[in-house]
Design a protein around this motif. Structure first.
Motif, PDB file in Angstrom:
ATOM      1  N   TYR A  67      52.193  30.924  -8.596  1.00  0.00           N
ATOM      2  CA  TYR A  67      50.956  31.685  -8.455  1.00  0.00           C
ATOM      3  C   TYR A  67      51.145  32.880  -7.532  1.00  0.00           C
ATOM      4  N   VAL A  68      51.774  32.664  -6.388  1.00  0.00           N
ATOM      5  CA  VAL A  68      52.023  33.771  -5.455  1.00  0.00           C
ATOM      6  C   VAL A  68      52.865  34.847  -6.139  1.00  0.00           C
ATOM      7  N   SER A  69      53.884  34.416  -6.877  1.00  0.00           N
ATOM      8  CA  SER A  69      54.736  35.363  -7.591  1.00  0.00           C
ATOM      9  C   SER A  69      53.943  36.152  -8.628  1.00  0.00           C
ATOM     10  N   PHE A  70      53.036  35.475  -9.321  1.00  0.00           N
ATOM     11  CA  PHE A  70      52.209  36.178 -10.302  1.00  0.00           C
ATOM     12  C   PHE A  70      51.405  37.295  -9.655  1.00  0.00           C
ATOM     13  N   LEU A  71      50.746  37.017  -8.541  1.00  0.00           N
ATOM     14  CA  LEU A  71      49.961  38.059  -7.880  1.00  0.00           C
ATOM     15  C   LEU A  71      50.846  39.219  -7.431  1.00  0.00           C
ATOM     16  N   GLU A  72      52.037  38.897  -6.951  1.00  0.00           N
ATOM     17  CA  GLU A  72      52.935  39.946  -6.457  1.00  0.00           C
ATOM     18  C   GLU A  72      53.394  40.864  -7.595  1.00  0.00           C
ATOM     19  N   ARG A  73      53.653  40.316  -8.754  1.00  0.00           N
ATOM     20  CA  ARG A  73      54.214  41.120  -9.842  1.00  0.00           C
ATOM     21  C   ARG A  73      53.176  41.503 -10.890  1.00  0.00           C
ATOM     22  N   PHE A  74      51.903  41.192 -10.601  1.00  0.00           N
ATOM     23  CA  PHE A  74      50.862  41.425 -11.596  1.00  0.00           C
ATOM     24  C   PHE A  74      50.759  42.884 -12.034  1.00  0.00           C
ATOM     25  N   TRP A  75      50.698  43.824 -11.087  1.00  0.00           N
ATOM     26  CA  TRP A  75      50.427  45.209 -11.472  1.00  0.00           C
ATOM     27  C   TRP A  75      51.524  45.792 -12.376  1.00  0.00           C
ATOM     28  N   PRO A  76      52.807  45.570 -12.068  1.00  0.00           N
ATOM     29  CA  PRO A  76      53.833  46.039 -13.017  1.00  0.00           C
ATOM     30  C   PRO A  76      53.690  45.403 -14.406  1.00  0.00           C
ATOM     31  N   GLU A  86      41.287  48.291 -13.772  1.00  0.00           N
ATOM     32  CA  GLU A  86      41.164  46.964 -13.175  1.00  0.00           C
ATOM     33  C   GLU A  86      41.210  45.891 -14.254  1.00  0.00           C
ATOM     34  N   ALA A  87      41.793  44.758 -13.895  1.00  0.00           N
ATOM     35  CA  ALA A  87      42.000  43.693 -14.873  1.00  0.00           C
ATOM     36  C   ALA A  87      41.011  42.555 -14.671  1.00  0.00           C
ATOM     37  N   PHE A  88      40.529  42.023 -15.796  1.00  0.00           N
ATOM     38  CA  PHE A  88      39.692  40.828 -15.793  1.00  0.00           C
ATOM     39  C   PHE A  88      40.251  39.830 -16.803  1.00  0.00           C
ATOM     40  N   PRO A  89      40.335  38.554 -16.450  1.00  0.00           N
ATOM     41  CA  PRO A  89      40.761  37.547 -17.431  1.00  0.00           C
ATOM     42  C   PRO A  89      39.679  37.337 -18.481  1.00  0.00           C
ATOM     43  N   PHE A  90      40.088  36.868 -19.653  1.00  0.00           N
ATOM     44  CA  PHE A  90      39.101  36.632 -20.704  1.00  0.00           C
ATOM     45  C   PHE A  90      39.375  35.371 -21.524  1.00  0.00           C
ATOM     46  N   VAL A  91      40.438  34.635 -21.222  1.00  0.00           N
ATOM     47  CA  VAL A  91      40.691  33.386 -21.931  1.00  0.00           C
ATOM     48  C   VAL A  91      41.319  32.406 -20.938  1.00  0.00           C
ATOM     49  N   TRP A  92      40.918  31.113 -21.052  1.00  0.00           N
ATOM     50  CA  TRP A  92      41.375  30.107 -20.097  1.00  0.00           C
ATOM     51  C   TRP A  92      41.892  28.866 -20.840  1.00  0.00           C
ATOM     52  N   PRO A  93      42.902  28.179 -20.286  1.00  0.00           N
ATOM     53  CA  PRO A  93      43.456  26.980 -20.935  1.00  0.00           C
ATOM     54  C   PRO A  93      42.619  25.737 -20.636  1.00  0.00           C
ATOM     55  N   ILE A  94      41.406  25.669 -21.192  1.00  0.00           N
ATOM     56  CA  ILE A  94      40.502  24.572 -20.868  1.00  0.00           C
ATOM     57  C   ILE A  94      40.560  23.469 -21.920  1.00  0.00           C
ATOM     58  N   ARG A  95      40.247  22.257 -21.483  1.00  0.00           N
ATOM     59  CA  ARG A  95      40.091  21.090 -22.312  1.00  0.00           C
ATOM     60  C   ARG A  95      41.109  20.966 -23.443  1.00  0.00           C
ATOM     61  N   SER A  96      40.767  21.286 -24.669  1.00  0.00           N
ATOM     62  CA  SER A  96      41.652  20.998 -25.796  1.00  0.00           C
ATOM     63  C   SER A  96      42.845  21.938 -25.904  1.00  0.00           C
ATOM     64  N   LEU A  97      42.873  23.010 -25.110  1.00  0.00           N
ATOM     65  CA  LEU A  97      44.034  23.897 -25.132  1.00  0.00           C
ATOM     66  C   LEU A  97      45.170  23.312 -24.296  1.00  0.00           C
ATOM     67  N   ARG A  98      46.391  23.684 -24.605  1.00  0.00           N
ATOM     68  CA  ARG A  98      47.559  23.132 -23.909  1.00  0.00           C
ATOM     69  C   ARG A  98      47.681  23.701 -22.503  1.00  0.00           C
ATOM     70  N   GLN A  99      48.169  22.845 -21.611  1.00  0.00           N
ATOM     71  CA  GLN A  99      48.385  23.238 -20.225  1.00  0.00           C
ATOM     72  C   GLN A  99      49.863  23.470 -19.912  1.00  0.00           C
ATOM     73  N   ASP A 100      50.743  23.092 -20.820  1.00  0.00           N
ATOM     74  CA  ASP A 100      52.172  23.048 -20.507  1.00  0.00           C
ATOM     75  C   ASP A 100      52.973  24.202 -21.102  1.00  0.00           C
ATOM     76  N   THR A 101      52.323  25.187 -21.671  1.00  0.00           N
ATOM     77  CA  THR A 101      53.049  26.282 -22.300  1.00  0.00           C
ATOM     78  C   THR A 101      53.583  27.262 -21.259  1.00  0.00           C
ATOM     79  N   LEU A 109      48.602  34.925 -18.532  1.00  0.00           N
ATOM     80  CA  LEU A 109      48.796  34.584 -17.126  1.00  0.00           C
ATOM     81  C   LEU A 109      47.512  34.776 -16.327  1.00  0.00           C
ATOM     82  N   LEU A 110      46.767  35.821 -16.635  1.00  0.00           N
ATOM     83  CA  LEU A 110      45.477  36.024 -15.964  1.00  0.00           C
ATOM     84  C   LEU A 110      44.565  34.826 -16.178  1.00  0.00           C
ATOM     85  N   GLY A 111      44.532  34.298 -17.387  1.00  0.00           N
ATOM     86  CA  GLY A 111      43.705  33.134 -17.651  1.00  0.00           C
ATOM     87  C   GLY A 111      44.207  31.884 -16.964  1.00  0.00           C
ATOM     88  N   ARG A 112      45.538  31.715 -16.956  1.00  0.00           N
ATOM     89  CA  ARG A 112      46.097  30.526 -16.330  1.00  0.00           C
ATOM     90  C   ARG A 112      45.796  30.484 -14.832  1.00  0.00           C
TER      91      ARG A 112
END
Length: 342
Positions: A67-76, A86-101, A109-112
């Motif tokens: 997670y820390v690495s994601f924030l550090e490298r997000f802008w590139p 500015e970025a906003f997430p729009f999809v999340w890995p909830i309930r029936s979606l897979r968590q292990d991909t 990554l924004l959603g995760r």
């Protein structure tokens, strides 16, 4: 009382957020910190000092390395995908979606790594969030070195951020990072008292199974208010942490007269626990004119809040969280600090 502040925190300057079903002007903006700093200086609360620069390890003690690495490298990553706003997430890995991909695309990554769609990321978010965490860590070090009270003027705030997610305008959990630092460097019992209008879901989750960090929160009832899915009275910890989390969800419209009995009860828990240091997640959005609050505090009530916390009688770190009535924010914040200091 010393105040720790870094101007680097001002670099995160979102222009808009998603709220009430539309893009609106952002409320977690640099002027929040600027007006608090100006009031601290005008009312001569104490010296204002810059934070130390800490290595990455204290963040990894609370947040996942991925997670820390994601924030550090997000802008590139974001700009490489052809975007520069500015970025906003729009999809999340909830309930029936897979968590292990192993998602590689920045939108995945924004959603995760997010919990809501109202917290924009920009070019300087990581740098500002690191400076905010360093501000909290410096306050913790000052307490370990003998200071009785310190104000960490942190921005962006932190208490909604979890082990591997951001949200609620929060990226690194400043209170949790400071608490873990106190534990790692010699204290056995630390308490976090969260008085923000919104429940500190990230902080609670980080310490929910631990007895060495007591978490107490007074906040708007989540059945009616963000974050909705945590902060209920029956959440009291689990495993070794059973009994070391307490929540006081309060109805919309709560004023000081209705709030203070719950605060007294929380303070009694502090006296029983006997922490060696207390961290106050100092949200100021209980104010009656806050644009995203449903409580009814007046400015003078923040003096009473500081006075009540002083009676706990332990070394205390104040960490700025929410509060979005910008014109009154400095007054309300310093009222707490002066009430505490007498």
């Amino acid at each position: 009382m010393k105040t720790v502040f870094s101007a680097t925190q001002l670099a995160h300057a979102p222009a808009q957020e998603i709220s009430d079903g539309k893009l609106q002007p952002a409320v977690e903006i640099p002027s929040r910190a600027e007006i608090v700093l100006a009031t601290v200086k005008d009312r001569k609360v104490g010296d204002v000092i810059p934070p130390l620069e800490f290595p990455i390890r204290p963040l990894h003690r609370v947040h996942s390395e991925e997670y820390v690495s994601f924030l550090e490298r997000f802008w590139p990553l974001w700009t490489a995908s052809g975007r520069d706003a500015e970025a906003f997430p729009f999809v999340w890995p909830i309930r029936s979606l897979r968590q292990d991909t192993k998602v590689e695309h920045v939108d995945g990554l924004l959603g995760r790594y997010s919990m809501d769609a109202g917290t924009p990321l920009g070019e300087h978010t990581y740098r500002a969030a690191r400076a905010s965490a360093d501000t909290a860590l410096t306050a913790a070090k000052l307490v370990l070195d003998g200071e009785k009270s310190v104000f960490a003027l942190c921005r962006p705030p932190g208490h909604h951020a979890g082990h591997d997610f951001f949200g609620g305008y929060c990226f690194f959990n400043n209170a949790a990072v400071a608490a873990q630092y106190l534990r790692d460097y010699g204290l056995h019992r630390v308490a976090i008292l969260d008085v923000d209008y919104h429940h500190g879901n990230g902080t609670q989750a980080l310490f929910y199974d631990r007895p060495d960090v007591l978490f107490l929160s007074l906040h708007a009832d989540p059945k009616d208010e963000y974050p909705y899915f945590l902060g209920y009275a029956d959440e009291t910890g689990e495993h070794a942490g059973t009994g070391f989390t307490r929540n006081w969800p309060l109805p919309l419209g709560t004023d000081w007269a209705a709030y203070s009995p719950a605060l007294d009860e929380a303070c009694r828990w502090l006296l029983v626990y006997k922490p060696e240091a207390m961290i106050v997640s100092l949200g100021l959005d209980c104010f009656e004119r806050d644009p995203i609050s449903g409580f009814k505090f007046k400015s003078e009530d923040f003096v009473r809040l500081g006075q009540r916390l002083a009676r706990v009688g332990v070394p205390t770190i104040f960490i700025l969280e929410g509060g979005y009535a910008v014109d009154a924010l400095g007054t309300n914040c310093v009222n707490v600090l002066e009430g505490f200091s007498g």
